[in-house]
Design a protein around this motif. Structure first.
Motif, mmCIF file in Angstrom:
data_model
loop_
_atom_site.group_PDB
_atom_site.id
_atom_site.type_symbol
_atom_site.label_atom_id
_atom_site.label_comp_id
_atom_site.label_asym_id
_atom_site.label_seq_id
_atom_site.Cartn_x
_atom_site.Cartn_y
_atom_site.Cartn_z
ATOM 1 N N VAL A 5 50.235 -6.120 -6.153
ATOM 2 C CA VAL A 5 49.719 -5.064 -7.023
ATOM 3 C C VAL A 5 48.214 -5.235 -7.173
ATOM 4 N N PRO A 6 47.416 -4.168 -7.023
ATOM 5 C CA PRO A 6 45.970 -4.300 -7.214
ATOM 6 C C PRO A 6 45.642 -4.882 -8.577
ATOM 7 N N ALA A 7 44.756 -5.900 -8.581
ATOM 8 C CA ALA A 7 44.424 -6.581 -9.832
ATOM 9 C C ALA A 7 42.940 -6.493 -10.161
ATOM 10 N N ASN A 8 42.071 -6.741 -9.175
ATOM 11 C CA ASN A 8 40.630 -6.753 -9.417
ATOM 12 C C ASN A 8 39.897 -5.988 -8.328
ATOM 13 N N ASP A 9 38.878 -5.260 -8.748
ATOM 14 C CA ASP A 9 37.938 -4.672 -7.808
ATOM 15 C C ASP A 9 36.825 -5.682 -7.591
ATOM 16 N N ALA A 10 36.583 -6.073 -6.338
ATOM 17 C CA ALA A 10 35.616 -7.119 -6.023
ATOM 18 C C ALA A 10 34.438 -6.527 -5.260
ATOM 19 N N ASP A 11 33.246 -6.902 -5.686
ATOM 20 C CA ASP A 11 32.018 -6.505 -4.998
ATOM 21 C C ASP A 11 31.157 -7.745 -4.820
ATOM 22 N N LEU A 12 30.717 -7.966 -3.593
ATOM 23 C CA LEU A 12 29.914 -9.146 -3.279
ATOM 24 C C LEU A 12 28.636 -8.727 -2.574
ATOM 25 N N LYS A 13 27.538 -9.322 -3.020
ATOM 26 C CA LYS A 13 26.255 -9.108 -2.372
ATOM 27 C C LYS A 13 25.702 -10.470 -1.956
ATOM 28 N N SER A 14 25.245 -10.548 -0.721
ATOM 29 C CA SER A 14 24.686 -11.796 -0.214
ATOM 30 C C SER A 14 23.384 -11.504 0.511
ATOM 31 N N ASN A 15 22.348 -12.277 0.205
ATOM 32 C CA ASN A 15 21.051 -12.131 0.852
ATOM 33 C C ASN A 15 20.516 -13.508 1.225
ATOM 34 N N THR A 16 20.131 -13.657 2.481
ATOM 35 C CA THR A 16 19.586 -14.914 2.975
ATOM 36 C C THR A 16 18.202 -14.650 3.553
ATOM 37 N N PHE A 17 17.224 -15.402 3.083
ATOM 38 C CA PHE A 17 15.853 -15.287 3.565
ATOM 39 C C PHE A 17 15.458 -16.617 4.208
ATOM 40 N N THR A 18 14.872 -16.552 5.406
ATOM 41 C CA THR A 18 14.521 -17.773 6.119
ATOM 42 C C THR A 18 13.125 -17.665 6.717
ATOM 43 N N ALA A 19 12.474 -18.829 6.811
ATOM 44 C CA ALA A 19 11.192 -18.961 7.501
ATOM 45 C C ALA A 19 11.247 -20.252 8.304
ATOM 46 N N ARG A 20 11.026 -20.142 9.630
ATOM 47 C CA ARG A 20 11.109 -21.309 10.504
ATOM 48 C C ARG A 20 9.848 -21.373 11.367
ATOM 49 N N TYR A 21 9.116 -22.461 11.208
ATOM 50 C CA TYR A 21 7.880 -22.656 11.975
ATOM 51 C C TYR A 21 8.056 -23.850 12.896
ATOM 52 N N ASN A 22 7.735 -23.663 14.187
ATOM 53 C CA ASN A 22 7.858 -24.716 15.189
ATOM 54 C C ASN A 22 6.555 -24.827 15.956
ATOM 55 N N ILE A 23 6.124 -26.054 16.192
ATOM 56 C CA ILE A 23 4.950 -26.275 17.023
ATOM 57 C C ILE A 23 5.181 -27.525 17.860
ATOM 58 N N ALA A 24 4.931 -27.398 19.158
ATOM 59 C CA ALA A 24 5.104 -28.513 20.086
ATOM 60 C C ALA A 24 4.110 -28.354 21.221
ATOM 61 N N ASP A 25 3.698 -29.480 21.765
ATOM 62 C CA ASP A 25 2.711 -29.456 22.835
ATOM 63 C C ASP A 25 3.019 -30.608 23.773
ATOM 64 N N GLU A 26 3.333 -30.282 25.049
ATOM 65 C CA GLU A 26 3.646 -31.339 26.005
ATOM 66 C C GLU A 26 2.454 -32.256 26.239
ATOM 67 N N ALA A 27 1.242 -31.765 25.984
ATOM 68 C CA ALA A 27 0.060 -32.616 26.121
ATOM 69 C C ALA A 27 -0.078 -33.585 24.952
ATOM 70 N N LYS A 28 0.642 -33.305 23.887
ATOM 71 C CA LYS A 28 0.639 -34.184 22.714
ATOM 72 C C LYS A 28 2.082 -34.608 22.465
ATOM 73 N N SER A 29 2.497 -35.653 23.138
ATOM 74 C CA SER A 29 3.905 -36.041 23.117
ATOM 75 C C SER A 29 4.394 -36.452 21.736
ATOM 76 N N TRP A 30 3.481 -36.736 20.832
ATOM 77 C CA TRP A 30 3.877 -37.132 19.474
ATOM 78 C C TRP A 30 4.195 -35.936 18.591
ATOM 79 N N LEU A 31 3.923 -34.720 19.079
ATOM 80 C CA LEU A 31 4.043 -33.528 18.233
ATOM 81 C C LEU A 31 5.173 -32.632 18.687
ATOM 82 N N ASP A 32 6.198 -32.511 17.868
ATOM 83 C CA ASP A 32 7.279 -31.526 18.017
ATOM 84 C C ASP A 32 7.788 -31.258 16.612
ATOM 85 N N LEU A 33 7.013 -30.482 15.861
ATOM 86 C CA LEU A 33 7.175 -30.340 14.416
ATOM 87 C C LEU A 33 7.922 -29.059 14.069
#
Length: 736
Positions: free
Chosen positions: A305-333
């Protein structure tokens, strides 16, 4: 809690326009599609990804076949912090690529992960709310579910699934899985493993030479009369800046099980969207900014038997920064920042008899009563990999740290469901260092992770910390042609999971059916997973004919989870239990630590690919039990079915037509009172009729088997999965 199942809402506020477009697309599909019946086996042969699809500036490390294509197990794992493919990884890792996702025509995360060894998805009747189980562990952060770097930590106290998420398969281009606590560089708590969903990028959608492109997809599913409409657009502003958007609408009625019976509460409608841009400030760096959102609606039912009306809202915000340089083997950030907020609102449709959460006395909730669940999760993840050599030994030294904060706010009418999901704040953070050493036939991975957590509400506060080690040894001892690609490895790894807000702070009285109290446990200990794993990787090209390839991964694991947490029933007649006498039945419920949970099993994943087609075989056998501090042993309630999945596909017409099939055997887990053995057969065909039109056809559960996921079954209720389901789709693409 009172038993509930889920259905679709009657709210058509976003529906009519999308539904009309979906039906128009279905007419187009019906006129365009008359193709052979086939199967959704994973096409092992896929085009290599763009060089910067993993990390900016990072050299791509795939094991290429002579043809220039790579198998699925050769794909770089998006969650690999040292740029490994699954076949290179000294761990149980899997990759699900775009072509697999397309052929499965997935509606839910469960369908996206079909056949991945060691992975099961529990959804009850809630098709838009899934919980992932890896090697018998699930809920409360034991499995880290990540979308574009953002942790998905929504949780609602209820029967069945606890920690749930939904991401629309139409928005996803790949899924990566790492099983076990070897994934301890990917965040705190993942003693079961990590599942990473990577959304689509403009560079994956645009063809060479295009500056813009769009596509429209329409799909119809026979079981539940489901309509899906998806629209995608991408634009290349210049060589260093592009953007992609995607919108999806789904409208599904209740489906029927293999016996032809309608399963109440399984319908839903969802409006999902994605907006993502990539900016390349320099040749060696990129910045990805993204938003993923959904608006879901369904109806919860109780006793059909129907019991509850369900409403869901979902929001995901992302920021991804990558830097790498084969000439600088120490850097893969890499610097990732994210925020995810999920809001669920329940509105009662009929009067409901409940119990007051404080007094335990009967109360009546009138129609229109509300319950609200608001969970916000903020995350920061920073790491760098430095590459260098010492005395002829190559090092990949990875070091970094992460922090995740959950803010849970619940409320509504007294006696409503939200009062049994505690509000509060939880913070988990950690730092780690890992060194991967390579010398000729020997690989050695050593690592340490430090975890710290704190959680609190208005009256309680608890915290803890720990250092967890990992060591892995891999050897490739053979040089002969047939055995040169064989590698053996062994691992010991530990992981640390802090208690959740619900496990620690849940209180009040059971809301419906019968009354008894929930007891908080602020002294709950964290869990510590200790896993021993032995595995093999095997890769070989040109086995039967030129250009073919075989990839195989297999592993045996043994995981001891110290201080395992589960719910227990206490008696007020035991003076040491802390259970008081009160209204209702004379018991109490509390989350408590067990001495340990012992889980062991075997996993296999293999694929053979040649020009004419492909064949795949995967398997997983998982056994588990808990042991109390008094030495009492009990079967692990979350142990999944043992599975064997076979896949076979054939290619015709210069790879424009692919047909094939899947067969999956599911074996009953120990101790489950309602589970049974069952076998599913699926079939599929995909035809690229022109450069701009593709038609897909699929049949799931071809022989209309009546079955249930053992994780969804109990002695009081069983949720049966869909019976035979036909899916038909057409995708039109245009660009310039």
């Amino acid at each position: 809690m009172g038993l509930v199942t889920w259905g679709r809402t009657g709210d058509d506020s976003v529906g009519p326009g999308f539904r009309s477009l979906a039906k128009a697309m279905a007419v187009l599909m019906a006129g365009s599609a008359a193709v052979a019946l086939g199967a959704p086996a994973a096409k092992a042969q896929q085009a290599a990804q763009p060089a910067n699809s993993q990390h900016a500036g990072q050299k791509k490390k795939t094991d290429e076949k002579p043809s220039g294509n790579v198998t699925l197990l050769d794909k770089i794992l998006i969650i690999s912090r040292t740029g490994e493919s699954a076949i290179q990884s000294l761990a149980s890792a899997s990759h699900v690529g775009q072509e697999q996702l397309d052929r499965r025509m997935a509606t839910t995360p469960n369908e996206m992960l079909l056949g991945v060894p060691g992975v099961t998805v529990q959804a009850d009747a809630r098709r838009v709310s899934s919980s992932i189980n890896i090697r018998g562990l699930q809920d409360f952060g034991r499995v880290a579910v990540i979308v574009d770097g953002a942790r998905q930590d929504f949780q609602r106290s209820d029967h069945g699934t606890q920690s749930t998420f939904y991401v629309d398969p139409e928005l996803i281009k790949s899924v990566d899985v790492i099983r076990g606590p070897v994934a301890n560089t990917y965040g705190s708590g993942a003693i079961g493993g990590v599942v990473f969903f990577d959304t689509k990028d403009a560079e994956d959608f645009l063809k060479p030479g295009e500056t813009w492109a769009g596509s429209l997809t329409g799909r119809y599913e026979s079981n539940g009369k489901g309509w899906t409409t998806s629209a995608t657009g991408a634009y290349k502003i210049n060589d260093n800046w592009d953007v992609l958007g995607n919108i999806v609408y789904r409208d599904y009625d209740n489906y029927k099980n293999g016996n032809g019976d309608t399963v109440a509460g399984t319908g839903f409608d969802v409006l999902s969207g994605l907006l993502k841009t990539t900016i390349r400030p320099s040749e060696n760096s990129d910045l990805k900014l993204g938003w993923v959102g959904s608006k879901d609606g369904w109806t919860e039912t109780s006793g059909g038997v129907p019991a509850n009306d369900a409403d869901l809202k979902s929001n995901t915000f992302t920021a991804r920064y990558n830097i790498a340089d084969e000439a600088k083997s120490w850097l893969d950030l890499h610097i990732n920042a994210s925020y995810n907020r999920t809001e669920l609102g329940l509105t009662t449709l009929v009067p409901q008899n409940r119990f007051d959460p404080v007094t335990g006395l009967p109360v009546a909730l009138p129609p229109g009563s509300t319950s609200t669940f608001d969970v916000g999760t903020t995350g920061i993840d920073i790491w760098n990999t430095s590459r260098f050599e010492t005395a002829g030994i190559a090092h990949e030294l990875t070091y970094g740290g992460d922090w995740v904060g959950d803010n849970v706010d619940t409320g509504g009418t007294a006696g409503g469901d939200s009062f049994y999901t505690p509000g509060g704040k939880r913070n988990v953070s950690g730092g780690y260092v890992q060194d991967k050493l390579t010398w000729e036939w020997l690989e050695l991975v050593t690592g340490l992770r430090y975890d710290n957590y704190s959680l609190k509400d208005d009256t309680h506060e608890t915290s803890g910390d720990r250092v967890s080690p990992r060591i892995t040894v891999g050897v490739s001892p053979f040089e002969s042609a047939g055995l040169a690609g064989l590698q053996f490895y062994g691992t010991y790894a530990e992981g640390y999971r802090s208690p959740s807000l619900t496990e620690t702070l849940i209180s009040g009285n059971h809301p419906a059916g019968v009354s008894f109290p929930f007891l908080p446990n602020p002294n709950l200990k964290p869990e510590t997973g200790k896993t021993v794993e032995f595995g093999i990787n095997y890769k070989q090209n040109d086995i039967v004919e030129a250009g073919d390839a075989l990839r195989l991964k297999a592993a045996y694991f043994n995981n001891n989870v110290d201080d395992y947490t589960d719910g227990v029933t206490l008696s007020p007649f035991d003076p040491t239990s802390g259970c008081p006498f009160g209204p209702g039945i004379p018991i109490c419920f509390q989350y408590q630590n067990f001495a340990k949970a012992k889980i062991n099993g075997f996993e296999l994943e293999s694929v053979y690919d040649a020009g004419w087609g492909y064949a795949g075989l995967s398997a997983s056998i998982i056994n588990g039990h808990t042991i109390s501090y008094e030495g009492v042993r009990a079967d692990l309630a979350t142990a999944p079915s043992s599975q064997v999945t076979g896949q076979l596909g054939f290619r015709f017409l210069e790879d424009k037509l692919t047909v094939g099939g899947e067969v999956q055997y599911n074996g009953k887990p120990k101790g489950n009172p309602v589970a049974k053995n069952y076998t599913l057969v699926n079939a599929f065909a995909s035809y690229q009729t022109t450069d701009n039109l593709k038609v897909d056809f699929r049949v799931d559960n071809l022989f209309d088997v009546k079955y249930t996921n053992p994780l969804n079954g109990s002695t009081t209720a069983v949720v049966y999965e869909p019976g035979v389901t036909l899916k038909l789709a057409a995708t039109m693409r245009f660009g310039g």
